[in-house]
Motif scaffolding. Structure first.
Motif, mmCIF file in Angstrom:
data_model
loop_
_atom_site.group_PDB
_atom_site.id
_atom_site.type_symbol
_atom_site.label_atom_id
_atom_site.label_comp_id
_atom_site.label_asym_id
_atom_site.label_seq_id
_atom_site.Cartn_x
_atom_site.Cartn_y
_atom_site.Cartn_z
ATOM 1 N N ASP A 1 -20.169 106.157 -37.656
ATOM 2 C CA ASP A 1 -19.928 105.931 -36.236
ATOM 3 C C ASP A 1 -20.136 104.455 -35.880
ATOM 4 O OD1 ASP A 1 -19.387 106.942 -33.529
ATOM 5 O OD2 ASP A 1 -21.503 106.443 -33.154
ATOM 6 N N MET A 2 -21.223 103.862 -36.385
ATOM 7 C CA MET A 2 -21.494 102.457 -36.082
ATOM 8 C C MET A 2 -20.407 101.563 -36.672
ATOM 9 S SD MET A 2 -24.871 100.111 -36.819
ATOM 10 C CE MET A 2 -24.557 99.898 -38.570
ATOM 11 N N PHE A 3 -20.035 101.778 -37.933
ATOM 12 C CA PHE A 3 -19.055 100.925 -38.596
ATOM 13 C C PHE A 3 -17.626 101.144 -38.087
ATOM 14 C CE2 PHE A 3 -22.379 100.109 -41.623
ATOM 15 C CZ PHE A 3 -22.062 98.892 -42.195
ATOM 16 N N CYS A 4 -17.310 102.369 -37.704
ATOM 17 C CA CYS A 4 -15.906 102.704 -37.399
ATOM 18 C C CYS A 4 -15.576 102.783 -35.915
ATOM 19 C CB CYS A 4 -15.538 104.028 -38.070
ATOM 20 S SG CYS A 4 -15.675 103.967 -39.871
ATOM 21 N N THR A 5 -16.568 102.852 -35.030
ATOM 22 C CA THR A 5 -16.247 102.976 -33.604
ATOM 23 C C THR A 5 -16.962 101.984 -32.696
ATOM 24 O OG1 THR A 5 -17.967 104.614 -33.091
ATOM 25 C CG2 THR A 5 -15.846 105.464 -33.895
ATOM 26 N N ASN A 6 -18.009 101.321 -33.170
ATOM 27 C CA ASN A 6 -18.790 100.451 -32.290
ATOM 28 C C ASN A 6 -18.260 99.020 -32.350
ATOM 29 O OD1 ASN A 6 -20.756 98.943 -30.939
ATOM 30 N ND2 ASN A 6 -22.303 100.501 -31.356
ATOM 31 N N ASN A 7 -17.280 98.737 -31.486
ATOM 32 C CA ASN A 7 -16.664 97.410 -31.444
ATOM 33 C C ASN A 7 -17.663 96.306 -31.152
ATOM 34 O OD1 ASN A 7 -13.789 97.902 -31.895
ATOM 35 N ND2 ASN A 7 -13.927 99.121 -30.023
ATOM 36 N N ARG A 8 -18.619 96.565 -30.285
ATOM 37 C CA ARG A 8 -19.602 95.549 -29.896
ATOM 38 C C ARG A 8 -20.433 95.109 -31.098
ATOM 39 N NH1 ARG A 8 -24.611 96.075 -25.849
ATOM 40 N NH2 ARG A 8 -24.921 93.853 -25.510
ATOM 41 N N VAL A 9 -20.858 96.054 -31.905
ATOM 42 C CA VAL A 9 -21.661 95.733 -33.087
ATOM 43 C C VAL A 9 -20.808 95.037 -34.141
ATOM 44 C CG1 VAL A 9 -22.921 96.736 -35.041
ATOM 45 C CG2 VAL A 9 -23.353 97.567 -32.732
ATOM 46 N N MET A 10 -19.665 95.597 -34.435
ATOM 47 C CA MET A 10 -18.875 95.110 -35.566
ATOM 48 C C MET A 10 -18.133 93.808 -35.276
ATOM 49 S SD MET A 10 -19.942 97.227 -37.705
ATOM 50 C CE MET A 10 -19.017 96.596 -39.096
ATOM 51 N N ALA A 11 -18.041 93.401 -34.028
ATOM 52 C CA ALA A 11 -17.326 92.164 -33.678
ATOM 53 C C ALA A 11 -17.940 90.930 -34.327
ATOM 54 C CB ALA A 11 -17.281 91.993 -32.166
ATOM 55 N N SER A 12 -19.225 90.972 -34.661
ATOM 56 C CA SER A 12 -19.866 89.777 -35.226
ATOM 57 C C SER A 12 -20.415 90.015 -36.631
ATOM 58 C CB SER A 12 -20.979 89.308 -34.294
ATOM 59 O OG SER A 12 -21.948 90.319 -34.154
ATOM 60 N N THR A 13 -19.953 91.058 -37.295
ATOM 61 C CA THR A 13 -20.457 91.339 -38.636
ATOM 62 C C THR A 13 -19.317 91.495 -39.628
ATOM 63 O OG1 THR A 13 -20.473 93.726 -38.278
ATOM 64 C CG2 THR A 13 -22.473 92.547 -37.708
ATOM 65 N N LEU A 14 -19.637 91.392 -40.873
ATOM 66 C CA LEU A 14 -18.714 91.623 -41.985
ATOM 67 C C LEU A 14 -17.302 91.161 -41.675
ATOM 68 C CD1 LEU A 14 -20.111 95.048 -43.238
ATOM 69 C CD2 LEU A 14 -20.622 92.760 -44.104
#
Length: 169
Positions: free
Chosen positions: A22-35
């Motif tokens: 859920d965090m990796f595939c749906t959380n745009n806010r988190v993933m915008a600055s990672t990996l």
């Protein structure tokens, strides 16, 4: 067992798989600055699981689930990886926290843990961390951990990254 005062670091298991997905595939806010700086497809996440996540107790390098001890709840991932930048191999620690747990000191706690682990258990001379130039909060955390600017690089899979390092010996 790897842990801090408030957190435990566990290999990925079925009980935390969907929270991680859920965090990796749906959380745009988190993933915008990672990996890769955007959410993953489920296929990309599954591939990451098989290459970068620890799923046994013994391995040293790879992502582990970050579990909040008081609730036994998944709040992110963290770990140490071997990585190559500009033809030099490093050991890099990192963390990706669910945005509902930002601003509570967890990133600093995680950083202290991995720096101590790298120095005492792995007996490394140096540890690095990388951060997106746009992720000022994470950069402040790394600077608070006495990590110093080393370089800025661009990689095909992670985009622009600032490298910060700390001598451990």
């Amino acid at each position: 067992m790897l842990e801090t005062i408030r957190l435990r670091f566990e290999p990925i298991s079925p009980k935390h798989l969907e929270d991680a997905a859920d965090m990796f595939c749906t959380n745009n806010r988190v993933m915008a600055s990672t990996l890769k700086e955007s959410v993953f497809t489920r296929s990309e996440f599954d591939s990451l699981l098989h290459t970068d996540f620890i799923n046994e107790q013994e391995p040293v390098f790879g992502f582990r689930c970050v579990i909040l001890k008081e609730s036994n709840r998944f709040i992110g991932v963290s770990g140490i990886h071997k990585i190559k930048y500009q033809d030099k191999e490093y050991c890099e620690f990192g963390f990706i926290l669910n945005d509902s747990h930002w601003g509570q000191g967890f990133a600093t706690e995680i950083g202290h843990h991995w720096i101590l682990y790298a120095a005492e258990t792995l007996q490394l001379d140096q540890i690095i961390a990388t951060v997106s130039p746009h992720n000022l909060a994470s950069r402040r955390v790394l600077e608070k951990l006495d990590m110093k600017y080393m370089d800025q690089v661009t990689s095909a899979d992670r985009g622009d990254r600032i490298i910060l390092g700390r001598t451990l010996s």
